[in-house]
Write a protein that holds these residues in place. Structure first.
Motif, PDB file in Angstrom:
ATOM      1  N   LEU A 210      54.490 -36.462 -20.611  1.00  0.00           N
ATOM      2  CA  LEU A 210      54.099 -35.344 -20.120  1.00  0.00           C
ATOM      3  C   LEU A 210      55.143 -34.561 -18.933  1.00  0.00           C
ATOM      4  O   LEU A 210      55.288 -33.325 -18.709  1.00  0.00           O
ATOM      5  N   PRO A 211      55.616 -35.688 -17.939  1.00  0.00           N
ATOM      6  CA  PRO A 211      56.537 -35.429 -16.913  1.00  0.00           C
ATOM      7  C   PRO A 211      57.923 -34.438 -17.542  1.00  0.00           C
ATOM      8  O   PRO A 211      58.221 -33.745 -16.704  1.00  0.00           O
ATOM      9  N   LEU A 212      58.234 -34.923 -18.671  1.00  0.00           N
ATOM     10  CA  LEU A 212      59.410 -34.414 -19.294  1.00  0.00           C
ATOM     11  C   LEU A 212      59.159 -33.154 -19.719  1.00  0.00           C
ATOM     12  O   LEU A 212      60.002 -32.356 -19.828  1.00  0.00           O
ATOM     13  N   CYS A 213      58.019 -32.978 -20.181  1.00  0.00           N
ATOM     14  CA  CYS A 213      57.424 -31.669 -20.973  1.00  0.00           C
ATOM     15  C   CYS A 213      57.421 -30.630 -19.687  1.00  0.00           C
ATOM     16  O   CYS A 213      57.800 -29.272 -19.739  1.00  0.00           O
ATOM     17  N   LEU A 214      56.897 -31.088 -18.404  1.00  0.00           N
ATOM     18  CA  LEU A 214      56.884 -30.322 -17.350  1.00  0.00           C
ATOM     19  C   LEU A 214      58.322 -29.849 -16.955  1.00  0.00           C
ATOM     20  O   LEU A 214      58.546 -28.422 -16.804  1.00  0.00           O
ATOM     21  N   VAL A 215      59.351 -30.769 -16.807  1.00  0.00           N
ATOM     22  CA  VAL A 215      60.831 -30.316 -16.710  1.00  0.00           C
ATOM     23  C   VAL A 215      61.235 -29.523 -17.691  1.00  0.00           C
ATOM     24  O   VAL A 215      61.978 -28.468 -17.167  1.00  0.00           O
ATOM     25  N   MET A 216      61.153 -29.862 -18.896  1.00  0.00           N
ATOM     26  CA  MET A 216      61.597 -28.683 -19.824  1.00  0.00           C
ATOM     27  C   MET A 216      60.966 -27.388 -19.611  1.00  0.00           C
ATOM     28  O   MET A 216      61.855 -26.295 -19.603  1.00  0.00           O
ATOM     29  N   ALA A 217      59.846 -27.397 -19.450  1.00  0.00           N
ATOM     30  CA  ALA A 217      59.189 -25.778 -19.069  1.00  0.00           C
ATOM     31  C   ALA A 217      59.834 -25.128 -17.851  1.00  0.00           C
ATOM     32  O   ALA A 217      60.068 -23.974 -17.869  1.00  0.00           O
TER      33      ALA A 217
END
Length: 410
Positions: A210-217
């Motif tokens: 999830l942290p990487l997903c947030l960074v991507m967004a």
């Protein structure tokens, strides 16, 4: 064929695939006004058409996660990229509203499968190389975007129809893509990697991702802000001419290309965490400079900083997902890829709404704050030692194959 030759050919073929996708996407998005005029799409209906593409791409990315459990990512990419090119041609070939709706729908579905499978192959190739090469693939995409936007500008300048403008690119690139697809390289063993079966992310796995997903967004919110609002900002807020207002996005794309071209060297030297932190601070500084710019040239400086900073975040986010889930990298990349489209959907409307309700200077501070979130999750990009030394060696079977020296860079 030796393993190192096979990997280098696979790297070149995948780099070309990234390049073609950059050309294709630029040809589509830079001719949106012409598409609107050709099909008589109203201003109220246009956002619906534009939003449908990333929504369908997100659906296709989820489907690709399940599809690659049955077939290799190279097979998905081999079929998805020609479909993207043909869909682009379909956008220019239709005459009625439903024609472009079908073509854009096909484009969205095929581009979602293409983005997911392309980055899956990139992550697995980086693991095989044992050194950072993901930024090089995305640099090829940036180069394609510059050339595609230039071709679109020429088509508009020469008053070429959409089909006439798209046909030469598709006619040249389609056979080359089919030829290059023969050399794609999947993981040596797709059912196991480092002893871990490809069974998904496991219990609590998505929480780790999830942290990487947030960074991507957040990275794509920043990217879409530049793509959609840089020209308007320079012209309406900083008082530039209409011609000068087109420059910031070109500057952004060129600095993105340069940053990605040299970024892999930075990762090998300093590690992914340090490079991502530096990129984040540069990107945030760029938004701050743009928001406070007293004139056009200061605004240009801000967009230059933005390109150098943002360009490293997305490739390293995909690479980090592959390292975090070595036995389920395909699944991790497919789910992470969805947030590419989430950021794209949120970014432009968010900045526009804040700009209309408050001010566009203030609106530029919103993506600045969102990009800074990356600093809080920088450790997710791997340990400091995960820098992939230039002379790293990869063990294959009972012998060691060196793929880190003398390779042809993408």
């Amino acid at each position: 064929m030796t393993d190192d030759v096979r990997l280098r050919r696979g790297r070149g073929a995948l780099g070309f695939s990234f390049f073609v996708q950059g050309v294709t996407f630029a040809l589509l998005v830079t001719r949106i006004p012409a598409i609107q005029d050709r099909y008589g799409i109203s201003d109220g209906l246009l956002p619906v058409f534009l939003a449908a593409v990333p929504v369908l791409a997100g659906v296709a990315s989820v489907a690709t996660e399940h599809l690659v459990k049955r077939v290799a990512p190279s097979v998905v990419l081999r079929w998805a990229q020609p479909l993207v090119l043909l869909s682009l041609l379909g956008v220019g070939a239709g005459e009625r509203l439903w024609h472009v709706a079908v073509a854009l729908g096909a484009f969205g579905l095929s581009v979602g499968a293409l983005d997911a499978s392309m980055n899956m192959l990139g992550v697995s190739l980086q693991r095989a190389y044992g050194r950072s090469i993901m930024l090089g693939f995305h640099a090829a995409y940036s180069l394609g975007g510059i050339l595609g936007a230039s071709a679109a500008w020429y088509g508009a300048h020469a008053h070429l129809g959409l089909f006439t403008g798209y046909l030469p690119a598709v006619a040249v690139l389609l056979p080359l893509v089919l030829l290059g697809s023969r050399y794609y390289v999947d993981r040596a063993d797709r059912t196991a990697s480092e002893g871990l079966p490809e069974k998904g992310l496991g219990a609590g796995g998505f929480a780790l991702l999830l942290p990487l997903c947030l960074v991507m967004a957040c990275a794509y919110i920043g990217d879409s802000t530049v793509a959609n609002w840089s020209a308007k900002y320079l012209q309406d807020v900083l008082g530039s001419s209409e011609q000068t207002a087109t420059v910031p996005y070109n500057v952004y794309m060129v600095t993105t290309l340069v940053g990605r071209a040299v970024g892999d060297l930075g990762v090998r030297r300093f590690g992914a965490v340090a490079v991502v932190r530096a990129g984040t601070l540069l990107a945030a500084s760029g938004f701050a400079v743009v928001a406070a710019a007293p004139g056009v040239w200061t605004g240009m400086l801000g967009f230059t900083l933005l390109g150098i900073g943002l360009c490293v975040i997305v490739p390293q986010t995909f690479a980090a997902a592959g390292r975090l889930f070595p036995g389920a990298s395909d699944t991790a990349v497919a789910r992470l890829n969805i947030f590419n489209y989430v950021g794209f959907l949120i970014g432009s409307p968010l900045v526009g709404a804040i700009g209309d309700a408050w001010s566009y200077r203030g609106a530029m501070l919103v993506p600045m704050v969102l990009v800074l979130i990356t600093l809080f999750h920088a450790r997710s990009f791997g340990p400091r030692e995960a820098r992939y030394g230039v002379d790293h060696e990869r063990r294959a079977g009972d012998r060691v194959v060196d793929v880190g020296r003398g390779g042809n860079g993408v």
